[in-house]
Scaffold this motif. Structure first.
Motif, PDB file in Angstrom:
ATOM      1  N   UNK A 211      11.047 -11.790 -11.217  1.00 23.00           N
ATOM      2  CA  UNK A 211      11.225 -10.402 -10.794  1.00 23.00           C
ATOM      3  C   UNK A 211      11.991  -9.628 -11.848  1.00 23.00           C
ATOM      4  N   UNK A 212      11.503  -8.446 -12.161  1.00 24.63           N
ATOM      5  CA  UNK A 212      12.217  -7.539 -13.055  1.00 24.63           C
ATOM      6  C   UNK A 212      12.605  -6.292 -12.264  1.00 24.63           C
ATOM      7  N   UNK A 213      13.765  -5.718 -12.607  1.00 26.59           N
ATOM      8  CA  UNK A 213      14.315  -4.592 -11.843  1.00 26.59           C
ATOM      9  C   UNK A 213      14.476  -3.355 -12.721  1.00 26.59           C
ATOM     10  N   UNK A 214      14.523  -2.210 -12.066  1.00 24.04           N
ATOM     11  CA  UNK A 214      14.882  -0.961 -12.717  1.00 24.04           C
ATOM     12  C   UNK A 214      15.437  -0.046 -11.635  1.00 24.04           C
ATOM     13  N   UNK A 215      16.024   1.064 -12.022  1.00 21.14           N
ATOM     14  CA  UNK A 215      16.445   2.042 -11.023  1.00 21.14           C
ATOM     15  C   UNK A 215      15.811   3.379 -11.362  1.00 21.14           C
ATOM     16  N   UNK A 216      15.565   4.174 -10.321  1.00 21.02           N
ATOM     17  CA  UNK A 216      14.825   5.413 -10.465  1.00 21.02           C
ATOM     18  C   UNK A 216      15.643   6.570  -9.919  1.00 21.02           C
ATOM     19  N   UNK A 217      15.701   7.637 -10.675  1.00 18.55           N
ATOM     20  CA  UNK A 217      16.313   8.878 -10.207  1.00 18.55           C
ATOM     21  C   UNK A 217      15.252   9.617  -9.386  1.00 18.55           C
ATOM     22  N   UNK A 218      15.501   9.752  -8.087  1.00 21.36           N
ATOM     23  CA  UNK A 218      14.514  10.333  -7.172  1.00 21.36           C
ATOM     24  C   UNK A 218      14.632  11.857  -7.064  1.00 21.36           C
ATOM     25  N   UNK A 219      15.444  12.470  -7.906  1.00 23.76           N
ATOM     26  CA  UNK A 219      15.700  13.912  -7.789  1.00 23.76           C
ATOM     27  C   UNK A 219      14.421  14.735  -7.854  1.00 23.76           C
ATOM     28  N   UNK A 220      13.551  14.454  -8.843  1.00 24.61           N
ATOM     29  CA  UNK A 220      12.353  15.265  -9.033  1.00 24.61           C
ATOM     30  C   UNK A 220      11.392  15.151  -7.854  1.00 24.61           C
ATOM     31  N   UNK A 221      11.200  13.920  -7.356  1.00 25.98           N
ATOM     32  CA  UNK A 221      10.303  13.725  -6.224  1.00 25.98           C
ATOM     33  C   UNK A 221      10.864  14.385  -4.971  1.00 25.98           C
ATOM     34  N   UNK A 222      12.171  14.242  -4.752  1.00 29.05           N
ATOM     35  CA  UNK A 222      12.778  14.857  -3.571  1.00 29.05           C
ATOM     36  C   UNK A 222      12.722  16.376  -3.655  1.00 29.05           C
ATOM     37  N   UNK A 223      12.878  16.909  -4.851  1.00 25.51           N
ATOM     38  CA  UNK A 223      12.774  18.365  -5.025  1.00 25.51           C
ATOM     39  C   UNK A 223      11.345  18.842  -4.757  1.00 25.51           C
ATOM     40  N   UNK A 224      10.366  18.085  -5.247  1.00 23.32           N
ATOM     41  CA  UNK A 224       8.964  18.447  -5.023  1.00 23.32           C
ATOM     42  C   UNK A 224       8.609  18.382  -3.540  1.00 23.32           C
ATOM     43  N   UNK A 225       9.083  17.343  -2.873  1.00 24.49           N
ATOM     44  CA  UNK A 225       8.820  17.226  -1.428  1.00 24.49           C
ATOM     45  C   UNK A 225       9.454  18.376  -0.668  1.00 24.49           C
ATOM     46  N   UNK A 226      10.696  18.696  -1.010  1.00 23.32           N
ATOM     47  CA  UNK A 226      11.376  19.781  -0.323  1.00 23.32           C
ATOM     48  C   UNK A 226      10.696  21.117  -0.527  1.00 23.32           C
ATOM     49  N   UNK A 227      10.136  21.308  -1.706  1.00 25.93           N
ATOM     50  CA  UNK A 227       9.514  22.593  -2.042  1.00 25.93           C
ATOM     51  C   UNK A 227       8.131  22.748  -1.410  1.00 25.93           C
ATOM     52  N   UNK A 228       7.378  21.655  -1.361  1.00 27.71           N
ATOM     53  CA  UNK A 228       5.977  21.768  -0.967  1.00 27.71           C
ATOM     54  C   UNK A 228       5.627  21.099   0.371  1.00 27.71           C
ATOM     55  N   UNK A 229       6.579  20.466   1.035  1.00 23.61           N
ATOM     56  CA  UNK A 229       6.232  19.674   2.224  1.00 23.61           C
ATOM     57  C   UNK A 229       5.609  20.512   3.333  1.00 23.61           C
ATOM     58  N   UNK A 230       6.105  21.741   3.538  1.00 19.05           N
ATOM     59  CA  UNK A 230       5.552  22.581   4.609  1.00 19.05           C
ATOM     60  C   UNK A 230       4.126  23.013   4.287  1.00 19.05           C
ATOM     61  N   UNK A 231       3.896  23.450   3.056  1.00 16.24           N
ATOM     62  CA  UNK A 231       2.544  23.854   2.656  1.00 16.24           C
ATOM     63  C   UNK A 231       1.596  22.664   2.678  1.00 16.24           C
ATOM     64  N   UNK A 232       2.097  21.507   2.240  1.00 17.95           N
ATOM     65  CA  UNK A 232       1.279  20.289   2.226  1.00 17.95           C
ATOM     66  C   UNK A 232       0.864  19.916   3.647  1.00 17.95           C
ATOM     67  N   UNK A 233       1.822  19.916   4.562  1.00 16.86           N
ATOM     68  CA  UNK A 233       1.530  19.555   5.955  1.00 16.86           C
ATOM     69  C   UNK A 233       0.572  20.554   6.593  1.00 16.86           C
ATOM     70  N   UNK A 234       0.736  21.835   6.274  1.00 17.74           N
ATOM     71  CA  UNK A 234      -0.133  22.868   6.849  1.00 17.74           C
ATOM     72  C   UNK A 234      -1.564  22.718   6.348  1.00 17.74           C
TER      73      UNK A 234
END
Length: 413
Positions: A211-234
């Protein structure tokens, strides 16, 4: 005229099943295609339907029996079934619908009984009865083989509930152990759990796991979800989740590092020019891995719809063998249960699995400054016989970079 009911075809390479529950009794009327027996296979629970309308004359099997495909399991006497008397206990619970409050509470009760730490597993017929009658299955003592809960147990508990709890004690939970008393319980492993144990142990014995590991900064994905989640769901009528992002990121990585999307077969390596992603989903009887086929050609919305559909059908017990056949790569999300880090085991014959974990705010260094960012550890377990360390690290790094900069997924970088 008597008609035999046989074990239906269960799926590719599946030749036998275990009788989980008899959904009807001898003498019961059945309609064409009405399920009469619940069968447990290595991967899913299936129901054997009646091929004709008539009355059940005989069952050839009992709960817990192992049966092979095309084996005779019941006999149906064709023709109109005799009418049931008005006092028949089977009609009473079906005639009365549970009130709205109970109906709303029932799914939560069924979920609690199957998702918790209890050894109790519910067949599809029992789950339907729980939802229909609005009872808590964790409070009912099963009378089936090995203490399994049957549909009749649920109906009896519903009747006792309606009559103010005057039902005898056998339909309620067993009395609590006395203070200081040590108890143990033996429960036979389901066929699915036995298969899970065999496959996972086989993966450890036959593959060179690393197994190899890494860590990911989720800021960009969380920002994209927050910005587009309502339009995406609609627009798409589905919630925008994280799995869609990781599935598309994995497609990029597997395209650039094809060994991670391959597997060993004998003395040959089988490469794939497509990505079929197995998604680990919790079901009442254990972990199942339905497959998102041709994920490389699907958009976020379709991937999210596929995952939501798999999750719902896993809980309902309606996944089929075809849903789980194949798969070239697996994604397992232990983060939904709170896992910080793990070493997932590959799903044979696949050669790699991506493990996702919980997101938590952690201090990280960005441009020489300590900042707080939402971080996730990700893990890639792989078969070192086929995949070199450089390839595994490269694949995981591509996934990390795509999640931290989702634009890469749009322009194929």
């Amino acid at each position: 005229m008597a008609t035999e009911v046989k074990v239906p075809t269960l799926g590719e390479s599946v030749t036998e099943a275990t009788v989980g529950e008899l959904l009807k009794k001898v003498g019961d009327a059945v309609a064409v295609d009405e399920p009469i027996i619940s069968l447990e296979t290595d991967k899913v629970a299936v129901e054997a339907p009646s091929p004709v309308a008539g009355t059940i004359k005989e069952f050839k099997v009992d709960v817990g029996d192992t049966v092979e495909v095309n084996a005779v399991i019941a006999v149906i006497e064709e023709g109109d079934a005799p009418a049931k008397s008005s006092g028949d206990s089977d009609d009473a619970p079906k005639a009365d619908k549970p009130d709205a409050d109970v109906e709303k509470a029932a799914p939560a009760q069924a979920k609690e009984a199957t998702d918790g730490d209890s050894s109790q597993t519910l067949s599809p017929a029992v789950r339907r009865a729980v939802l229909e009658h609005g009872v808590d299955p964790s409070t009912i003592k099963g009378t089936g083989k090995d203490g399994r809960l049957t549909k009749e147990d649920v109906i009896a508990a519903a009747e006792a509930k309606k009559s103010g709890g005057s039902k005898p004690a056998e339909s309620t939970s067993a009395p609590a152990a006395a203070a200081g008393e040590r108890r143990e319980e033996r429960v036979k492993m389901t066929r699915m759990r036995q298969t899970i144990a065999k496959r996972l142990k086989g993966a450890q014995d036959n593959a060179a796991l690393l197994t190899t590991f890494n860590d990911v900064d989720m800021s960009a994905v969380m920002e994209a979800r927050g910005k587009y989640k309502d339009m995406f769901a609609k627009k798409h009528d589905i919630r925008l989740g994280f799995m869609g992002f990781f599935a598309k990121a994995a497609c990029l990585a597997l395209k650039d590092v094809p060994a991670v999307n391959a597997y060993i077969e004998g003395d040959e390596i089988v490469y794939h020019d497509y990505v079929d992603i197995s998604v680990a989903v919790s079901a009442p009887n254990g972990l199942v891995v339905p497959v998102i086929r041709d994920a490389q050609d699907k958009g976020f919305a379709q991937i999210e719809k596929d995952i939501a559909d798999f999750g719902k059908r896993a809980k309902d017990g309606t996944l089929t063998m075809d849903d789980m056949k194949g798969g070239t790569f697996t994604i397992s999300n232990g983060g939904v249960f709170g896992s910080l880090m793990s070493t997932p085991i590959i799903n044979p014959p696949q050669s790699a699995v991506l493990g996702l974990h919980r997101i938590e705010d952690r201090p990280v260094v960005v441009n020489g400054e300590i900042v707080i960012r939402p971080m996730m550890y990700i893990a890639l377990s792989y078969d070192h016989r086929l995949i070199d360390g450089r390839e595994a690290v490269t694949a995981l790094k591509i996934i990390k970079e795509a999640i931290e900069d989702p634009t890469r997924m749009l322009i194929d970088l």
